[in-house]
Scaffold this motif. Structure first.
Motif, PDB file in Angstrom:
ATOM      1  N   VAL A  62       0.468  -1.026   0.433  1.00  0.00           N
ATOM      2  CA  VAL A  62       0.056  -0.387   0.177  1.00  0.00           C
ATOM      3  C   VAL A  62       0.665   0.903  -0.278  1.00  0.00           C
ATOM      4  O   VAL A  62       1.966   1.072   0.757  1.00  0.00           O
ATOM      5  N   LYS A  63       0.585   2.762  -0.337  1.00  0.00           N
ATOM      6  CA  LYS A  63       1.062   3.310  -0.208  1.00  0.00           C
ATOM      7  C   LYS A  63       0.052   4.806   0.591  1.00  0.00           C
ATOM      8  O   LYS A  63       1.484   5.498   0.320  1.00  0.00           O
ATOM      9  N   ASN A  64      -0.588   4.449   1.540  1.00  0.00           N
ATOM     10  CA  ASN A  64      -0.524   5.897   2.048  1.00  0.00           C
ATOM     11  C   ASN A  64      -0.750   4.932   3.522  1.00  0.00           C
ATOM     12  O   ASN A  64      -2.075   3.635   3.825  1.00  0.00           O
ATOM     13  N   ILE A  65      -0.536   5.511   4.697  1.00  0.00           N
ATOM     14  CA  ILE A  65      -0.808   5.155   6.292  1.00  0.00           C
ATOM     15  C   ILE A  65      -2.067   4.335   6.577  1.00  0.00           C
ATOM     16  O   ILE A  65      -2.595   3.828   7.318  1.00  0.00           O
ATOM     17  N   GLN A  66      -2.838   5.883   5.551  1.00  0.00           N
ATOM     18  CA  GLN A  66      -4.546   5.713   5.836  1.00  0.00           C
ATOM     19  C   GLN A  66      -5.093   4.423   5.772  1.00  0.00           C
ATOM     20  O   GLN A  66      -6.757   3.646   5.939  1.00  0.00           O
ATOM     21  N   GLU A  67      -4.736   3.409   4.828  1.00  0.00           N
ATOM     22  CA  GLU A  67      -5.035   2.139   4.035  1.00  0.00           C
ATOM     23  C   GLU A  67      -5.006   1.456   5.327  1.00  0.00           C
ATOM     24  O   GLU A  67      -5.077  -0.274   5.295  1.00  0.00           O
ATOM     25  N   LEU A  68      -3.912   0.937   6.219  1.00  0.00           N
ATOM     26  CA  LEU A  68      -3.338   0.539   7.507  1.00  0.00           C
ATOM     27  C   LEU A  68      -5.070   0.694   8.040  1.00  0.00           C
ATOM     28  O   LEU A  68      -5.134   1.612   8.691  1.00  0.00           O
ATOM     29  N   THR A  69      -4.828  -0.940   8.770  1.00  0.00           N
ATOM     30  CA  THR A  69      -5.569  -1.278  10.258  1.00  0.00           C
ATOM     31  C   THR A  69      -4.478  -1.516  11.583  1.00  0.00           C
ATOM     32  O   THR A  69      -3.846  -2.164  10.838  1.00  0.00           O
ATOM     33  N   VAL A  70      -4.963  -1.071  12.747  1.00  0.00           N
ATOM     34  CA  VAL A  70      -3.770  -1.433  13.402  1.00  0.00           C
ATOM     35  C   VAL A  70      -4.240  -2.591  13.714  1.00  0.00           C
ATOM     36  O   VAL A  70      -5.985  -2.864  14.707  1.00  0.00           O
ATOM     37  N   LEU A  71      -3.853  -4.054  14.224  1.00  0.00           N
ATOM     38  CA  LEU A  71      -4.241  -4.996  15.489  1.00  0.00           C
ATOM     39  C   LEU A  71      -3.699  -5.232  16.122  1.00  0.00           C
ATOM     40  O   LEU A  71      -4.901  -5.499  17.250  1.00  0.00           O
ATOM     41  N   ASP A  72      -2.714  -4.521  16.650  1.00  0.00           N
ATOM     42  CA  ASP A  72      -2.427  -4.804  18.468  1.00  0.00           C
ATOM     43  C   ASP A  72      -1.418  -4.116  18.321  1.00  0.00           C
ATOM     44  O   ASP A  72      -1.079  -2.992  17.808  1.00  0.00           O
ATOM     45  N   THR A  73      -0.787  -2.965  19.987  1.00  0.00           N
ATOM     46  CA  THR A  73      -0.314  -2.451  19.653  1.00  0.00           C
ATOM     47  C   THR A  73       0.483  -3.156  21.249  1.00  0.00           C
ATOM     48  O   THR A  73       0.553  -3.919  21.501  1.00  0.00           O
ATOM     49  N   ARG A  74       1.950  -2.590  21.306  1.00  0.00           N
ATOM     50  CA  ARG A  74       2.602  -2.801  22.590  1.00  0.00           C
ATOM     51  C   ARG A  74       3.323  -1.081  22.579  1.00  0.00           C
ATOM     52  O   ARG A  74       3.806  -0.021  22.119  1.00  0.00           O
ATOM     53  N   CYS A  75       3.571  -1.279  24.428  1.00  0.00           N
ATOM     54  CA  CYS A  75       3.694   0.261  25.002  1.00  0.00           C
ATOM     55  C   CYS A  75       4.953  -0.564  25.477  1.00  0.00           C
ATOM     56  O   CYS A  75       4.644  -0.961  26.447  1.00  0.00           O
ATOM     57  N   VAL A  76       5.958   0.638  25.990  1.00  0.00           N
ATOM     58  CA  VAL A  76       7.084   0.439  27.381  1.00  0.00           C
ATOM     59  C   VAL A  76       7.081   0.894  27.993  1.00  0.00           C
ATOM     60  O   VAL A  76       6.637   1.016  29.198  1.00  0.00           O
ATOM     61  N   LEU A  77       5.381   1.616  28.301  1.00  0.00           N
ATOM     62  CA  LEU A  77       5.249   2.602  29.126  1.00  0.00           C
ATOM     63  C   LEU A  77       4.451   1.222  30.488  1.00  0.00           C
ATOM     64  O   LEU A  77       3.888   0.997  30.189  1.00  0.00           O
ATOM     65  N   PRO A  78       4.441   1.531  31.265  1.00  0.00           N
ATOM     66  CA  PRO A  78       3.859   0.923  32.856  1.00  0.00           C
ATOM     67  C   PRO A  78       2.457   1.056  32.505  1.00  0.00           C
ATOM     68  O   PRO A  78       1.986   2.186  32.253  1.00  0.00           O
ATOM     69  N   GLY A  79       1.741   0.255  32.846  1.00  0.00           N
ATOM     70  CA  GLY A  79       0.106  -0.243  32.534  1.00  0.00           C
ATOM     71  C   GLY A  79      -0.373  -0.751  31.623  1.00  0.00           C
ATOM     72  O   GLY A  79       0.970  -1.589  30.902  1.00  0.00           O
ATOM     73  N   THR A  80      -1.699  -0.654  31.235  1.00  0.00           N
ATOM     74  CA  THR A  80      -2.279  -1.310  30.500  1.00  0.00           C
ATOM     75  C   THR A  80      -2.857   0.088  29.299  1.00  0.00           C
ATOM     76  O   THR A  80      -3.172   0.564  29.440  1.00  0.00           O
ATOM     77  N   TRP A  81      -2.172   0.060  28.405  1.00  0.00           N
ATOM     78  CA  TRP A  81      -2.176   0.240  26.669  1.00  0.00           C
ATOM     79  C   TRP A  81      -3.274   0.486  25.845  1.00  0.00           C
ATOM     80  O   TRP A  81      -2.239  -0.646  24.683  1.00  0.00           O
ATOM     81  N   ASN A  82      -4.457   1.095  26.150  1.00  0.00           N
ATOM     82  CA  ASN A  82      -5.441   0.072  25.114  1.00  0.00           C
ATOM     83  C   ASN A  82      -5.357   1.377  23.865  1.00  0.00           C
ATOM     84  O   ASN A  82      -6.074   2.139  24.361  1.00  0.00           O
ATOM     85  N   LEU A  83      -4.168   1.172  22.968  1.00  0.00           N
ATOM     86  CA  LEU A  83      -4.110   2.609  22.273  1.00  0.00           C
ATOM     87  C   LEU A  83      -4.995   2.661  20.875  1.00  0.00           C
ATOM     88  O   LEU A  83      -5.114   3.430  21.023  1.00  0.00           O
ATOM     89  N   THR A  84      -5.415   1.058  20.570  1.00  0.00           N
ATOM     90  CA  THR A  84      -6.377   1.475  19.983  1.00  0.00           C
ATOM     91  C   THR A  84      -7.524   1.890  19.887  1.00  0.00           C
ATOM     92  O   THR A  84      -8.789   2.156  18.869  1.00  0.00           O
ATOM     93  N   GLU A  85      -8.363   2.366  21.532  1.00  0.00           N
ATOM     94  CA  GLU A  85      -9.080   2.451  21.915  1.00  0.00           C
ATOM     95  C   GLU A  85      -8.916   3.469  21.852  1.00  0.00           C
ATOM     96  O   GLU A  85      -9.764   4.625  21.899  1.00  0.00           O
ATOM     97  N   GLN A  86      -7.614   4.700  21.890  1.00  0.00           N
ATOM     98  CA  GLN A  86      -7.758   6.311  22.162  1.00  0.00           C
ATOM     99  C   GLN A  86      -7.354   7.069  20.134  1.00  0.00           C
ATOM    100  O   GLN A  86      -7.817   7.863  20.619  1.00  0.00           O
ATOM    101  N   TYR A  87      -7.235   6.187  19.375  1.00  0.00           N
ATOM    102  CA  TYR A  87      -7.474   6.840  18.624  1.00  0.00           C
ATOM    103  C   TYR A  87      -8.061   6.215  17.628  1.00  0.00           C
ATOM    104  O   TYR A  87      -8.192   5.169  17.164  1.00  0.00           O
TER     105      TYR A  87
END
Length: 202
Positions: A62-87
């Motif tokens: 693909v050529k554009n970021i907007q064509e992507l779907t985020v399936l999963d995330t990892r974050c080094v910060l402590p806690g549970t970061w549900n990044l897909t729900e925040q954006y």
């Protein structure tokens, strides 16, 4: 669980899975298995398609970021970061994740105890939001952080100001660490759960 590594479809090389603050697993309908993007990216800037993201786009054809779907995330910060729900916008998530990584690298180079401070500040604010975490990391001057290693000196200064003799201060009559902690808590400081220090926001 270690996450799958993003690969370079041009060379077939698997990069080392290190030096990241946020990882995003992105996919397209044609490539539902997805690939991982490690941020921050160090080969360019977000406005000119940095290398890490360019390789992922190429791997997914693909050529554009907007064509992507985020399936999963990892974050080094402590806690549970549900990044897909925040954006709701994948580009906004990538920009903030990339900025967070760059800020963390810069701040950690300036201060040996920045990681301890940030962990305590996130806990202090009960923060599980990437946007807020980015603001905290960018503005450490809004907080006063005191390392637990300073407790005895804080206690000694207080005792000297009260006119207590050096003989008594240097004896075992006073638990200096406990007294130093009492002084900080009395002044509104909150101890970090990992006991590395105390934090206060005026």
């Amino acid at each position: 669980q270690p996450s799958a590594q993003r690969y370079d479809s041009q060379t077939g090389q698997l990069p080392e899975d290190t030096d990241w603050s946020v990882k995003l697993k992105v996919a397209t309908p044609e490539k539902p298995e997805g690939v991982w993007i490690r941020l921050p990216d160090h080969q360019g800037d977000m406005d000119s398609n940095p290398d890490e993201i360019s390789l992922a786009l190429d791997a997914l054809h693909v050529k554009n970021i907007q064509e992507l779907t985020v399936l999963d995330t990892r974050c080094v910060l402590p806690g549970t970061w549900n990044l897909t729900e925040q954006y709701s916008d994948v580009a906004d998530l990538m920009y903030d994740a990339n900025d967070l990584g760059l800020v963390l690298e810069s701040q950690c180079q300036r201060s040996d105890c920045f990681k301890e401070f940030l962990r305590a500040a996130l806990e202090y604010e009960n923060c599980q939001d990437l946007r807020l975490a980015l603001e905290i990391a960018r503005n450490p001057e809004f907080y006063d952080w005191i390392s637990s290693d300073s407790l005895e000196e804080i206690a000694k200064k207080e005792l000297r100001d009260q006119g207590v003799s050096e003989k008594i201060i240097g004896s075992d009559a006073i638990d200096l660490k406990a007294y130093g902690e009492e002084i900080l808590i009395r002044n509104g400081y909150v101890p970090a759960s990992d006991q590395t220090g105390y934090i206060f926001s005026p």
